[in-house]
Design an enzyme around this catalytic site. Structure first.
Site, PDB file in Angstrom:
ATOM      1  N   LYS A  58       0.848  -1.186   0.000  1.00 37.41           N
ATOM      2  CA  LYS A  58       0.000   0.000   0.000  1.00 37.41           C
ATOM      3  C   LYS A  58       0.881   1.232   0.000  1.00 37.41           C
ATOM      4  O   LYS A  58       1.501   1.572   1.000  1.00 37.41           O
ATOM      5  CB  LYS A  58      -0.942   0.056   1.210  1.00 37.41           C
ATOM      6  CG  LYS A  58      -2.094   1.047   0.976  1.00 37.41           C
ATOM      7  CD  LYS A  58      -2.678   1.629   2.242  1.00 37.41           C
ATOM      8  CE  LYS A  58      -1.903   2.828   2.708  1.00 37.41           C
ATOM      9  NZ  LYS A  58      -2.006   4.013   1.784  1.00 37.41           N
ATOM     10  N   GLY A  88       7.161   5.033   8.538  1.00 38.59           N
ATOM     11  CA  GLY A  88       6.267   6.176   8.703  1.00 38.59           C
ATOM     12  C   GLY A  88       6.320   6.732  10.109  1.00 38.59           C
ATOM     13  O   GLY A  88       7.344   6.630  10.788  1.00 38.59           O
ATOM     14  N   SER A  89       5.225   7.287  10.553  1.00 34.05           N
ATOM     15  CA  SER A  89       5.196   8.006  11.824  1.00 34.05           C
ATOM     16  C   SER A  89       5.024   7.074  13.014  1.00 34.05           C
ATOM     17  O   SER A  89       4.484   5.968  12.897  1.00 34.05           O
ATOM     18  CB  SER A  89       4.062   9.030  11.822  1.00 34.05           C
ATOM     19  OG  SER A  89       2.806   8.375  11.919  1.00 34.05           O
ATOM     20  N   GLY A 138       2.687   3.719  13.637  1.00 33.37           N
ATOM     21  CA  GLY A 138       3.380   2.492  14.020  1.00 33.37           C
ATOM     22  C   GLY A 138       2.759   1.837  15.242  1.00 33.37           C
ATOM     23  O   GLY A 138       2.608   0.605  15.310  1.00 33.37           O
ATOM     24  N   GLU A 142       9.984   1.141  10.907  1.00 30.59           N
ATOM     25  CA  GLU A 142      11.003   2.193  10.813  1.00 30.59           C
ATOM     26  C   GLU A 142      10.237   3.500  10.964  1.00 30.59           C
ATOM     27  O   GLU A 142       9.506   3.908  10.070  1.00 30.59           O
ATOM     28  CB  GLU A 142      11.749   2.104   9.483  1.00 30.59           C
ATOM     29  CG  GLU A 142      13.028   2.931   9.464  1.00 30.59           C
ATOM     30  CD  GLU A 142      12.792   4.391   9.087  1.00 30.59           C
ATOM     31  OE1 GLU A 142      12.780   5.233  10.016  1.00 30.59           O
ATOM     32  OE2 GLU A 142      12.619   4.663   7.909  1.00 30.59           O
ATOM     33  N   CYS A 159      13.476  10.948   7.337  1.00 31.82           N
ATOM     34  CA  CYS A 159      13.413  10.435   8.711  1.00 31.82           C
ATOM     35  C   CYS A 159      14.757  10.568   9.420  1.00 31.82           C
ATOM     36  O   CYS A 159      14.805  10.716  10.647  1.00 31.82           O
ATOM     37  CB  CYS A 159      12.945   8.987   8.724  1.00 31.82           C
ATOM     38  SG  CYS A 159      13.933   7.878   7.712  1.00 31.82           S
ATOM     39  N   GLU A 178       9.492  15.717  15.900  1.00 37.14           N
ATOM     40  CA  GLU A 178       9.903  15.619  14.504  1.00 37.14           C
ATOM     41  C   GLU A 178       9.051  16.553  13.646  1.00 37.14           C
ATOM     42  O   GLU A 178       7.829  16.417  13.587  1.00 37.14           O
ATOM     43  CB  GLU A 178       9.766  14.182  14.010  1.00 37.14           C
ATOM     44  CG  GLU A 178      10.285  13.979  12.607  1.00 37.14           C
ATOM     45  CD  GLU A 178      10.201  12.536  12.154  1.00 37.14           C
ATOM     46  OE1 GLU A 178      11.124  12.074  11.461  1.00 37.14           O
ATOM     47  OE2 GLU A 178       9.198  11.873  12.487  1.00 37.14           O
TER      48      GLU A 178
END
Length: 496
Positions: free
Chosen positions: A189, A242-243, A247, A265, A300, A399
């Site tokens: 996806k 992603g974030s 996650g 990650e 990231c 972040e």
């Protein structure tokens, strides 16, 4: 020589991918629903893409499961797998310019980066794992008179891969290539904001000879299609970049369903430390600017916290500001542009919100801080630097995922290393020093999965990539990535 006109002409000539890829076919969503794909370059509609839901995910997972169970890819001889994966790499090379254009249109990245790095790196990754797939060996246990034992790596089955929007084709290949090499089937996806290069990849995979059902691509919202993948009882593993908040949800969905394994990650707030004995302040300044402003800061591993020894702080800051001026926001399709648009209007507003928060918390704005190129309709934020950023402030802890640098001075190595570890993240880090002992000490004490000494982002596909703490777990890149897409089975034969 390519030009803005060349890429604008190409954009008008090519067909923009819009259909999901399920069981070897490009299809609309079962409901017929679509979503608007907006270009961050000018805020205009690019195309309408299939808005997949749980029914489409069910179809994709069923196709992937069938392909895995009938062993059409899993049991293919490694020479044939390798040939097909190399063919796919060749087709990506053939269509490199088109893939690069799709990336730039979707994400706002400069075309010079997508043509020189994003797509070529994806091709190199694919070839690396194609070459590595026959280098995965089992092990033989201790020899005894009555037993012969060995261990083998077996593919997990159906892999659900949920991707971010900042490096769409590059990071997709970090997941797809090793998962394919180990013999798995995949339901991919792509991020809602950047779907087109993944859909093009699906087309090329079929052309290369990847069997139908082995690589399926569902497009749409993470809250619908991504959630359906994560909760699916017939998906064996989730791999996600992603974030942190997403996650966490994926881990919960994995637990609530079939306890599928998860590799995450996640985010970073990476420290970039400049000690007073830095061997080359000019080089360090150039790397520091690159570390935060490359890809508009949507990285990231961005070196978003610059920790500078107070003894060289003033001199270094001047060099940094000079280096930052090389990053000039421009049209992503102009080959000279080295700094493009934020991926969406929402992300632009998020970054601008962080800038306002930093001002309100007392940080000293020394460069940038505003939206630019507003007349283009695009979503551009200029390179921004804050000095004297307090360690506990929002800009030091959260972040931003944008071109905003927080500079904080320190007085001693102990203080620098304490500051480096003073976040919930632990993805990447950088250290500049001429002292080999200090370099090794920093590498040992910094809690991060990546430590770069006298450089930034100074490694490649051959080295593992992943984080400590709330930056996630599991590793992409290198041979280590292969093994996370496999189970280890022990076999013991009794000798009579």
């Amino acid at each position: 020589m390519t030009s803005l006109a060349h890429f604008e002409t190409l954009a008008g000539r090519i067909s923009l991918p819009s259909h999901a890829v399920i069981d070897g076919k490009g299809i609309a969503s079962r409901s017929g629903a679509t979503f608007d794909n907006i270009s961050p370059r000018n805020g205009r509609l690019l195309n309408k893409i299939a808005l997949c839901d749980e029914h489409d995910v069910d179809a994709a997972v069923a196709a992937a499961r069938k392909a895995f169970e009938d062993r059409r890819w899993r049991d293919l001889h490694y020479r044939d797998k390798k040939r097909i994966m190399f063919k796919l790499a060749d087709l990506m090379e053939r269509d490199l310019e088109e893939l690069a254009l799709l990336e730039s249109l979707d994400s706002g990245k400069p075309i010079r980066d997508t043509t020189a790095f994003d797509v070529p790196s994806a091709i190199r990754t694919l070839r690396y794992y194609a070459e590595a797939l026959d280098k995965v060996h089992g092990e033989v246990g201790p020899e005894t008179a009555d037993r012969f034992s060995y261990a083998v790596h077996e593919p997990l089955g159906v892999i659900g891969a949920i991707m971010p929007w900042n490096f769409p084709i590059h990071l997709t290949m970090w997941k797809v290539a090793p998962a394919l090499a180990m013999g798995n089937s995949i339901v991919l996806k792509p991020a809602e904001l950047t779907s087109m290069s993944a859909l093009k990849l699906g087309e090329l995979a079929l052309e290369a000879g990847v069997p139908a059902g082995v690589l399926n691509i569902v497009t749409g919202k993470g809250s619908i299609a991504g959630k359906a993948i994560a909760l699916h009882m017939d998906v064996d593993m989730l791999t996600f970049t992603g974030s942190g908040p997403v996650g966490r949800m994926l881990m919960k969905y994995a637990a609530d369903s079939n306890l599928k394994r998860v590799s995450l990650e996640l985010g970073g707030k990476s420290p970039h430390i400049i000690f007073a004995d830095c061997p080359d302040l000019d080089a360090a300044a150039a790397h520091a600017a690159f570390g935060i402003f490359y890809n508009q800061g949507e990285v990231c591993t961005a070196g978003s916290r610059l920790l500078v020894d107070a003894r060289v702080h003033d001199a270094f800051l001047l060099k940094l500001l000079a280096a930052a001026k090389a990053f000039v926001p421009g049209d992503p399709l102009e080959p000279k542009t080295n700094f493009g648009a934020m991926v969406s209007e929402g992300q632009m507003k998020t970054v601008l919100g962080y800038i306002e928060t930093a001002k309100s918390e007392g940080a000293a704005l020394t460069l940038g801080g505003s939206r630019v190129r507003g007349d283009s309709g695009g979503f551009f934020v200029e390179p921004t630097v804050f000095d004297d950023v307090a360690p506990g402030s929002t800009l030091s802890q959260q972040e931003v995922f944008g071109p905003v640098l927080a500079v904080t001075p320190f007085k001693t190595p102990d203080e620098a290393l304490k500051l480096a570890n003073d976040t919930v993240f632990g993805l990447a880090s950088g250290v500049w020093t001429s002292d080999i002992s200090l370099a090794h000490r920093a590498a040992r004490e910094i809690k991060a999965g990546l430590v770069w000494i006298n450089g930034w982002d100074s490694c490649d596909i051959t080295m593992p990539f992943g984080g400590f703490k709330q930056s996630g777990f599991g590793r992409d890149r290198s041979m280590h990535a292969l093994y996370k897409y496999a189970d280890l089975k022990s076999v013991s034969i009794t000798i009579r």
